[in-house]
Design a protein around this motif. Sequence first.
Motif, PDB file in Angstrom:
ATOM      1  N   ALA A  17      -5.427   9.852  -0.404  1.00 32.51           N
ATOM      2  CA  ALA A  17      -6.709  10.344   0.130  1.00 32.51           C
ATOM      3  C   ALA A  17      -7.771  10.369  -0.969  1.00 32.51           C
ATOM      4  O   ALA A  17      -8.922   9.974  -0.740  1.00 32.51           O
ATOM      5  N   TRP A  18      -7.389  10.811  -2.152  1.00 35.52           N
ATOM      6  CA  TRP A  18      -8.333  10.857  -3.279  1.00 35.52           C
ATOM      7  C   TRP A  18      -8.794   9.449  -3.644  1.00 35.52           C
ATOM      8  O   TRP A  18      -9.985   9.208  -3.822  1.00 35.52           O
ATOM      9  N   LEU A  19      -7.853   8.522  -3.719  1.00 39.84           N
ATOM     10  CA  LEU A  19      -8.188   7.145  -4.063  1.00 39.84           C
ATOM     11  C   LEU A  19      -9.081   6.518  -2.996  1.00 39.84           C
ATOM     12  O   LEU A  19     -10.061   5.843  -3.309  1.00 39.84           O
ATOM     13  N   ALA A  20      -8.769   6.754  -1.730  1.00 32.44           N
ATOM     14  CA  ALA A  20      -9.564   6.182  -0.644  1.00 32.44           C
ATOM     15  C   ALA A  20     -11.000   6.677  -0.666  1.00 32.44           C
ATOM     16  O   ALA A  20     -11.915   5.955  -0.248  1.00 32.44           O
ATOM     17  N   ALA A  21     -11.213   7.883  -1.172  1.00 35.98           N
ATOM     18  CA  ALA A  21     -12.558   8.454  -1.220  1.00 35.98           C
ATOM     19  C   ALA A  21     -13.352   8.005  -2.443  1.00 35.98           C
ATOM     20  O   ALA A  21     -14.557   8.248  -2.510  1.00 35.98           O
ATOM     21  N   ASP A  22     -12.696   7.352  -3.388  1.00 36.74           N
ATOM     22  CA  ASP A  22     -13.365   6.927  -4.620  1.00 36.74           C
ATOM     23  C   ASP A  22     -13.855   5.484  -4.464  1.00 36.74           C
ATOM     24  O   ASP A  22     -13.076   4.539  -4.556  1.00 36.74           O
ATOM     25  N   PRO A  27     -11.534  -0.239  -4.953  1.00 39.78           N
ATOM     26  CA  PRO A  27     -11.507  -1.699  -5.077  1.00 39.78           C
ATOM     27  C   PRO A  27     -10.667  -2.185  -6.265  1.00 39.78           C
ATOM     28  O   PRO A  27     -10.067  -3.264  -6.197  1.00 39.78           O
ATOM     29  N   VAL A  28     -10.595  -1.388  -7.315  1.00 41.21           N
ATOM     30  CA  VAL A  28      -9.757  -1.751  -8.463  1.00 41.21           C
ATOM     31  C   VAL A  28      -8.291  -1.745  -8.033  1.00 41.21           C
ATOM     32  O   VAL A  28      -7.532  -2.673  -8.350  1.00 41.21           O
ATOM     33  N   PHE A  29      -7.881  -0.714  -7.294  1.00 42.71           N
ATOM     34  CA  PHE A  29      -6.513  -0.643  -6.787  1.00 42.71           C
ATOM     35  C   PHE A  29      -6.218  -1.813  -5.858  1.00 42.71           C
ATOM     36  O   PHE A  29      -5.181  -2.461  -5.977  1.00 42.71           O
ATOM     37  N   MET A  30      -7.143  -2.063  -4.927  1.00 39.60           N
ATOM     38  CA  MET A  30      -6.939  -3.147  -3.963  1.00 39.60           C
ATOM     39  C   MET A  30      -6.810  -4.495  -4.689  1.00 39.60           C
ATOM     40  O   MET A  30      -5.954  -5.308  -4.346  1.00 39.60           O
ATOM     41  N   GLY A  31      -7.649  -4.717  -5.675  1.00 38.74           N
ATOM     42  CA  GLY A  31      -7.582  -5.962  -6.425  1.00 38.74           C
ATOM     43  C   GLY A  31      -6.312  -6.084  -7.246  1.00 38.74           C
ATOM     44  O   GLY A  31      -5.720  -7.166  -7.346  1.00 38.74           O
ATOM     45  N   ALA A  32      -5.871  -4.978  -7.823  1.00 33.21           N
ATOM     46  CA  ALA A  32      -4.673  -4.996  -8.660  1.00 33.21           C
ATOM     47  C   ALA A  32      -3.401  -5.195  -7.841  1.00 33.21           C
ATOM     48  O   ALA A  32      -2.440  -5.813  -8.305  1.00 33.21           O
ATOM     49  N   GLU A  37      -7.334  -3.545   3.477  1.00 36.75           N
ATOM     50  CA  GLU A  37      -7.559  -2.274   4.165  1.00 36.75           C
ATOM     51  C   GLU A  37      -6.488  -2.006   5.222  1.00 36.75           C
ATOM     52  O   GLU A  37      -6.013  -0.879   5.367  1.00 36.75           O
ATOM     53  N   GLU A  38      -6.099  -3.033   5.940  1.00 33.77           N
ATOM     54  CA  GLU A  38      -5.079  -2.868   6.988  1.00 33.77           C
ATOM     55  C   GLU A  38      -3.745  -2.436   6.385  1.00 33.77           C
ATOM     56  O   GLU A  38      -3.093  -1.520   6.886  1.00 33.77           O
ATOM     57  N   ALA A  39      -3.333  -3.076   5.318  1.00 37.07           N
ATOM     58  CA  ALA A  39      -2.069  -2.717   4.659  1.00 37.07           C
ATOM     59  C   ALA A  39      -2.152  -1.308   4.077  1.00 37.07           C
ATOM     60  O   ALA A  39      -1.178  -0.545   4.138  1.00 37.07           O
ATOM     61  N   PHE A  40      -3.304  -0.989   3.506  1.00 39.28           N
ATOM     62  CA  PHE A  40      -3.497   0.347   2.934  1.00 39.28           C
ATOM     63  C   PHE A  40      -3.272   1.407   4.012  1.00 39.28           C
ATOM     64  O   PHE A  40      -2.534   2.369   3.793  1.00 39.28           O
TER      65      PHE A  40
END
Length: 94
Positions: A17-22, A27-32, A37-40
């Motif tokens: 939840a914290w990461l999703a709000a940042d 985007p850094v997490f998603m790229g890494a 978004e669907e998988a998340f």
Amino acid sequence: MSLSRSAAETVGLQAIAWLAADEDLLPVFMGATGADEEAFRAHLSDPSFQASVLDFVLMDDAWIRKFCDASGLDYDVPMQARAALPGGQNVHWT
């Protein structure tokens, strides 16, 4: 002190939840990770996904502090939670 699996999953969900709000860090997490978004969203309750988010947060002391300060957690709780989730027993922090 170690966390129960249930408590660790709660911390994992808090980290998600914290990461999703940042807007800067998500985007850094998603790229890494290559997650979209669907998988998340689909893996929110998956303890292995929660562990991967905690692994990501644990990469930077500033992220740990920001997450813990925002969540009201002691700074050692994310590492304890990570250790209680899948693969945590095999993590070598050195």
